[in-house]
Motif scaffolding. Structure first.
Motif, PDB file in Angstrom:
ATOM      1  N   GLY A 191     110.782 -18.155  58.409  1.00 47.33           N
ATOM      2  CA  GLY A 191     112.080 -18.075  59.056  1.00 47.33           C
ATOM      3  C   GLY A 191     112.795 -16.757  58.876  1.00 47.33           C
ATOM      4  N   GLU A 192     112.113 -15.746  58.327  1.00 47.06           N
ATOM      5  CA  GLU A 192     112.743 -14.439  58.128  1.00 47.06           C
ATOM      6  C   GLU A 192     112.617 -13.599  59.396  1.00 47.06           C
ATOM      7  OE1 GLU A 192     114.497 -13.608  55.464  1.00 47.06           O
ATOM      8  OE2 GLU A 192     114.088 -15.626  54.690  1.00 47.06           O
ATOM      9  N   LEU A 193     113.683 -12.885  59.738  1.00 45.12           N
ATOM     10  CA  LEU A 193     113.690 -12.033  60.927  1.00 45.12           C
ATOM     11  C   LEU A 193     112.809 -10.815  60.689  1.00 45.12           C
ATOM     12  CD1 LEU A 193     114.843 -11.351  63.736  1.00 45.12           C
ATOM     13  CD2 LEU A 193     116.756 -10.233  62.570  1.00 45.12           C
ATOM     14  N   GLU A 194     111.739 -10.662  61.475  1.00 48.39           N
ATOM     15  CA  GLU A 194     110.848  -9.504  61.377  1.00 48.39           C
ATOM     16  C   GLU A 194     111.326  -8.370  62.273  1.00 48.39           C
ATOM     17  OE1 GLU A 194     106.755 -10.364  62.021  1.00 48.39           O
ATOM     18  OE2 GLU A 194     106.539 -11.459  60.133  1.00 48.39           O
ATOM     19  N   TRP A 195     111.661  -8.702  63.510  1.00 48.29           N
ATOM     20  CA  TRP A 195     112.193  -7.693  64.410  1.00 48.29           C
ATOM     21  C   TRP A 195     112.921  -8.374  65.572  1.00 48.29           C
ATOM     22  CZ3 TRP A 195     110.213  -8.486  69.202  1.00 48.29           C
ATOM     23  CH2 TRP A 195     108.905  -8.948  69.323  1.00 48.29           C
ATOM     24  N   GLU A 196     113.802  -7.620  66.191  1.00 43.63           N
ATOM     25  CA  GLU A 196     114.470  -8.067  67.425  1.00 43.63           C
ATOM     26  C   GLU A 196     114.608  -6.855  68.324  1.00 43.63           C
ATOM     27  OE1 GLU A 196     117.725  -7.139  68.500  1.00 43.63           O
ATOM     28  OE2 GLU A 196     118.026  -5.806  66.789  1.00 43.63           O
ATOM     29  N   THR A 197     114.568  -7.099  69.618  1.00 43.12           N
ATOM     30  CA  THR A 197     114.708  -5.998  70.562  1.00 43.12           C
ATOM     31  C   THR A 197     115.327  -6.497  71.850  1.00 43.12           C
ATOM     32  OG1 THR A 197     113.545  -4.144  71.610  1.00 43.12           O
ATOM     33  CG2 THR A 197     112.440  -6.260  71.639  1.00 43.12           C
ATOM     34  N   THR A 198     116.012  -5.607  72.540  1.00 41.82           N
ATOM     35  CA  THR A 198     116.607  -5.915  73.836  1.00 41.82           C
ATOM     36  C   THR A 198     115.820  -5.201  74.920  1.00 41.82           C
ATOM     37  OG1 THR A 198     118.805  -6.168  72.868  1.00 41.82           O
ATOM     38  CG2 THR A 198     118.704  -5.789  75.234  1.00 41.82           C
ATOM     39  N   LEU A 199     115.431  -5.943  75.959  1.00 36.69           N
ATOM     40  CA  LEU A 199     114.699  -5.389  77.095  1.00 36.69           C
ATOM     41  C   LEU A 199     115.639  -5.368  78.290  1.00 36.69           C
ATOM     42  CD1 LEU A 199     111.379  -7.437  76.755  1.00 36.69           C
ATOM     43  CD2 LEU A 199     111.935  -5.230  75.712  1.00 36.69           C
ATOM     44  N   GLY A 200     115.873  -4.182  78.849  1.00 35.10           N
ATOM     45  CA  GLY A 200     116.756  -4.156  79.996  1.00 35.10           C
ATOM     46  C   GLY A 200     117.123  -2.767  80.451  1.00 35.10           C
ATOM     47  N   THR A 201     117.929  -2.743  81.509  1.00 42.69           N
ATOM     48  CA  THR A 201     118.516  -1.525  82.060  1.00 42.69           C
ATOM     49  C   THR A 201     119.999  -1.820  82.279  1.00 42.69           C
ATOM     50  OG1 THR A 201     118.195  -2.134  84.378  1.00 42.69           O
ATOM     51  CG2 THR A 201     116.341  -1.070  83.258  1.00 42.69           C
ATOM     52  N   SER A 202     120.684  -0.974  83.025  1.00 45.83           N
ATOM     53  CA  SER A 202     122.078  -1.243  83.330  1.00 45.83           C
ATOM     54  C   SER A 202     122.243  -2.302  84.407  1.00 45.83           C
ATOM     55  CB  SER A 202     122.770   0.049  83.771  1.00 45.83           C
ATOM     56  OG  SER A 202     122.145   0.574  84.927  1.00 45.83           O
ATOM     57  N   GLY A 203     121.122  -2.801  84.952  1.00 46.75           N
ATOM     58  CA  GLY A 203     121.172  -3.859  85.954  1.00 46.75           C
ATOM     59  C   GLY A 203     121.031  -5.233  85.331  1.00 46.75           C
ATOM     60  N   PHE A 221     108.591 -12.434  81.009  1.00 44.57           N
ATOM     61  CA  PHE A 221     108.729 -12.302  82.453  1.00 44.57           C
ATOM     62  C   PHE A 221     109.850 -13.175  82.975  1.00 44.57           C
ATOM     63  CE2 PHE A 221     104.901 -14.485  81.080  1.00 44.57           C
ATOM     64  CZ  PHE A 221     105.051 -15.780  81.565  1.00 44.57           C
ATOM     65  N   GLY A 222     110.304 -12.810  84.162  1.00 41.13           N
ATOM     66  CA  GLY A 222     111.426 -13.468  84.807  1.00 41.13           C
ATOM     67  C   GLY A 222     111.757 -12.744  86.088  1.00 41.13           C
ATOM     68  N   ASP A 223     113.033 -12.345  86.252  1.00 43.08           N
ATOM     69  CA  ASP A 223     113.394 -11.588  87.444  1.00 43.08           C
ATOM     70  C   ASP A 223     114.347 -10.462  87.070  1.00 43.08           C
ATOM     71  OD1 ASP A 223     116.234 -12.570  87.713  1.00 43.08           O
ATOM     72  OD2 ASP A 223     115.230 -14.466  88.101  1.00 43.08           O
ATOM     73  N   ALA A 224     114.426  -9.452  87.945  1.00 44.12           N
ATOM     74  CA  ALA A 224     115.248  -8.270  87.712  1.00 44.12           C
ATOM     75  C   ALA A 224     115.884  -7.859  89.026  1.00 44.12           C
ATOM     76  CB  ALA A 224     114.407  -7.130  87.155  1.00 44.12           C
ATOM     77  N   ALA A 225     117.167  -7.438  88.955  1.00 47.50           N
ATOM     78  CA  ALA A 225     117.884  -7.001  90.149  1.00 47.50           C
ATOM     79  C   ALA A 225     118.828  -5.860  89.786  1.00 47.50           C
ATOM     80  CB  ALA A 225     118.670  -8.157  90.760  1.00 47.50           C
ATOM     81  N   ASN A 226     119.106  -5.021  90.764  1.00 46.69           N
ATOM     82  CA  ASN A 226     120.090  -3.934  90.608  1.00 46.69           C
ATOM     83  C   ASN A 226     119.781  -3.040  89.412  1.00 46.69           C
ATOM     84  OD1 ASN A 226     121.642  -5.114  92.738  1.00 46.69           O
ATOM     85  ND2 ASN A 226     122.414  -6.601  91.248  1.00 46.69           N
ATOM     86  N   GLN A 227     118.497  -2.841  89.131  1.00 44.86           N
ATOM     87  CA  GLN A 227     118.143  -2.026  87.976  1.00 44.86           C
ATOM     88  C   GLN A 227     118.448  -0.557  88.245  1.00 44.86           C
ATOM     89  OE1 GLN A 227     113.964  -3.197  87.262  1.00 44.86           O
ATOM     90  NE2 GLN A 227     114.691  -3.866  85.269  1.00 44.86           N
ATOM     91  N   SER A 228     119.031   0.090  87.251  1.00 42.51           N
ATOM     92  CA  SER A 228     119.308   1.518  87.353  1.00 42.51           C
ATOM     93  C   SER A 228     119.689   2.028  85.980  1.00 42.51           C
ATOM     94  CB  SER A 228     120.472   1.779  88.333  1.00 42.51           C
ATOM     95  OG  SER A 228     121.654   1.143  87.863  1.00 42.51           O
ATOM     96  N   GLY A 229     119.680   3.352  85.838  1.00 42.74           N
ATOM     97  CA  GLY A 229     120.138   3.952  84.589  1.00 42.74           C
ATOM     98  C   GLY A 229     119.132   3.824  83.471  1.00 42.74           C
ATOM     99  N   ASN A 230     119.562   4.174  82.290  1.00 42.78           N
ATOM    100  CA  ASN A 230     118.693   4.179  81.123  1.00 42.78           C
ATOM    101  C   ASN A 230     118.606   2.789  80.514  1.00 42.78           C
ATOM    102  OD1 ASN A 230     118.280   6.991  81.309  1.00 42.78           O
ATOM    103  ND2 ASN A 230     120.224   7.365  80.230  1.00 42.78           N
TER     104      ASN A 230
END
Length: 550
Positions: A191-203, A221-230
């Motif tokens: 139950g110890e946290l090994e790592w966490e990360t956020t996947l995304g853009t400004s969309g 996997f899923g869906d993505a819309a209005n993706q832009s930026g860093n």
């Protein structure tokens, strides 16, 4: 000019949906629940039975645990005779996974932070008897966090959970890129946290599922819309589109290796992926007819038949090579809505797909066997179909009640190419029960005040594939043979060949009309339903069309 030739009557009836009940046999079924609303979520094999997780209002009936009258998770274990042998009640669980390194289970879902009333990701490990070993809540107490939670057990015995989050980086979440992102969390077996990360853009990115890759990494996997930026992934959804299906490949340490998007200019999403020796098979849903879905065969329709309402979805299969180049893209469904749950690779290289349908047209012809007698509308019905390796439809079968109530497919366990067990939710109905395919033997399922129940059924594919010959499914503009009008109520006309003999079969495979040397066929005296029109031309060619009689 392409033509459709079928040489075996069995294949004709199979494609038409006329004898589908005989082709996908229901071997056993059973229902479980109380007198309130019971909604199943996930299940796993255990010994010779299953352990099943869902959400219940914890009313009376079969439920004998927890605080009666409060909503929570209801976990049951059934034996080989489909009887409940153990049950327990919890709060906040959405899914269940079998632990890899020892006996026991992982549960995952949402958990409320007592200090603020907001929610975070909940991960729980239990022993084989459902006794809790540890419990962990992750997220941000200052904000409502998860939209939905998905999980997968990793090769080292830990668990990865994903959710869609929005508008903040706080608590356990170290990053935020914009609007909604994927948040991925890895816990070890303790139950110890090994790592966490956020996947995304400004969309906008919204997760649908997470899966283990063959190399030990992860697919999100899923869906993505209005993706832009860093951001942490490449912007790849098309500008101006609603949403594309997105796949993110990560290694076992949570580092992004690559990501891809596919779709058109409407709403498209991925929820399944199969690794193949030379590429990938993606499963999802789509409302597009352009981009990667050009000529995929989307069946256009709007919710409630109103043009101002959103487009309905088809089930979508996409085959790519290892570099992401599209090999083929196909849609399956009708003018109402279809959703995919799971897709499996068969030994012959084809695929078996499980989902739901609300359509009575297009590819979903067998659902006509389940429509209520008093109108032409149906609710959601379970839908199973099989394709060859190129995505060509071999057969399809709708499963459910002959009512307007909804049956939702939630999970599927594959035993072989032929045998599967399905976990579904059967809604209450004002009609007579049992009906259609729904025929549980326990009394609770038949009580009209019991609302929704867990519905478990085991099915076997009985098709003889050594005699089944099915050509490539053709788009309407490519077809050489037309039978019109369709739907019809008086007569139909055959165009494209000079008919020498025409046979009309009903949904039971019975011959109801026979005409010689005429391209016009009277439908007088035929009851409403789907019929198979088999045509032999002057040159000995054989053709098939389906006609709806109203």
């Amino acid at each position: 000019m392409k033509t459709t030739r079928i040489y075996i009557l069995l294949a004709l009836l199979l494609i038409a949906g006329g004898t589908m009940k005989a082709q996908l046999r229901i071997d056993w079924q059973q229902c479980y629940g109380g007198l309130g609303i019971d909604e199943p979520a996930k299940f796993l094999p255990k010994d010779k039975g299953y352990i099943i997780l869902g959400v219940s209002d914890l009313g009376s009936g079969m439920i004998a645990c927890g605080d009666q009258g409060s909503t929570g998770a209801w976990v049951i274990e059934i034996d080989e005779n489909h009887e409940i042998v153990n049950q327990d009640c919890f709060q906040g669980y959405h899914g269940i996974l079998k632990a890899k390194d020892m006996d026991g289970y992982y549960f995952y879902g949402k958990k409320v932070f007592p200090s603020t009333g907001n929610s975070g990701i909940l991960a729980v490990r239990t022993d084989d008897n459902l006794n809790i070993i540890w419990e962990r809540t992750l997220g941000c107490e200052e904000h409502y966090f998860p939209y939905s939670v998905h999980g997968v057990v990793t090769d080292d015995g830990g668990i990865v959970c994903t959710t869609g989050k929005g508008f903040w980086a706080c608590g356990d979440a170290s990053q935020f890129f914009g609007s909604t992102d994927f948040w991925v969390v890895k816990l070890d077996k303790n139950g110890e946290l090994e790592w966490e990360t956020t996947l995304g853009t400004s969309g906008d990115e919204m997760d649908d599922r997470v899966a283990i890759a063959e190399d030990g990494g992860l697919y999100v996997f899923g869906d993505a819309a209005n993706q832009s930026g860093n951001g942490s992934i490449e912007s790849c959804a098309r500008p101006g589109g609603y949403a594309d299906g997105i796949l993110v490949k990560m290694n076992a340490n949570g580092e992004v290796e690559w990501n891809r998007c596919n779709g058109g200019n409407k709403h498209d999403s991925f929820s399944n992926v199969i690794e193949l020796p030379d590429g990938y098979l993606f499963g999802g849903h789509s409302s597009s007819s352009d981009g990667d879905l050009q000529s995929a065969g989307y069946h256009p329709g709007h919710w409630y038949g109103q043009s101002w309402m959103p487009l309905t979805s088809d089930i979508w299969l996409l085959r790519t090579d290892l570099d992401g180049n599209v090999l083929w893209s196909k849609c399956y469904g009708g003018t109402k809505d279809e959703q995919i749950v799971k897709v499996f690779l068969n030994e012959d290289g084809g695929f078996t797909v499980f989902g739901t349908t609300m359509s009575l047209d297009g590819d979903s012809q067998s659902a006509n066997n389940l429509k209520p007698a008093w109108n032409l509308e149906i609710g959601n019905k379970l839908w199973v179909f099989r394709t060859d390796s190129n995505g060509n439809l071999l057969w399809e079968r709708a499963i459910g009640t002959q009512t307007e109530s909804h049956e939702y497919l939630e999970d599927v366990i594959k035993h072989s190419d032929r045998e599967y067990t399905l976990l579904a939710e059967c809604g209450s109905s004002g009609g007579e029960m049992p009906c259609g395919d729904y025929n549980c033997t326990n009394d609770t399922a038949y009580l009209m005040n019991s609302y929704n129940n867990y519905w478990v059924l085991h099915v076997t594919d009985t098709v003889d594939y050594t005699t089944l010959q099915v050509p490539e499914r053709l788009l309407p503009e490519e077809r050489a043979i037309f039978v019109y009008p369709n739907p019809a109520n008086g007569k139909v006309t055959i165009e494209g060949v000079e008919a020498e003999e025409v046979w009309v079969y009903n949904a039971l495979g019975q011959l109801v009309k026979r005409v010689r040397n005429s391209n016009e066929v009277s439908l007088e005296g035929l009851v409403q339903g789907v019929y198979l029109v088999r045509i032999r031309d002057k040159e000995g060619g054989s053709f098939m069309e389906k006609v709806m009689v109203r």
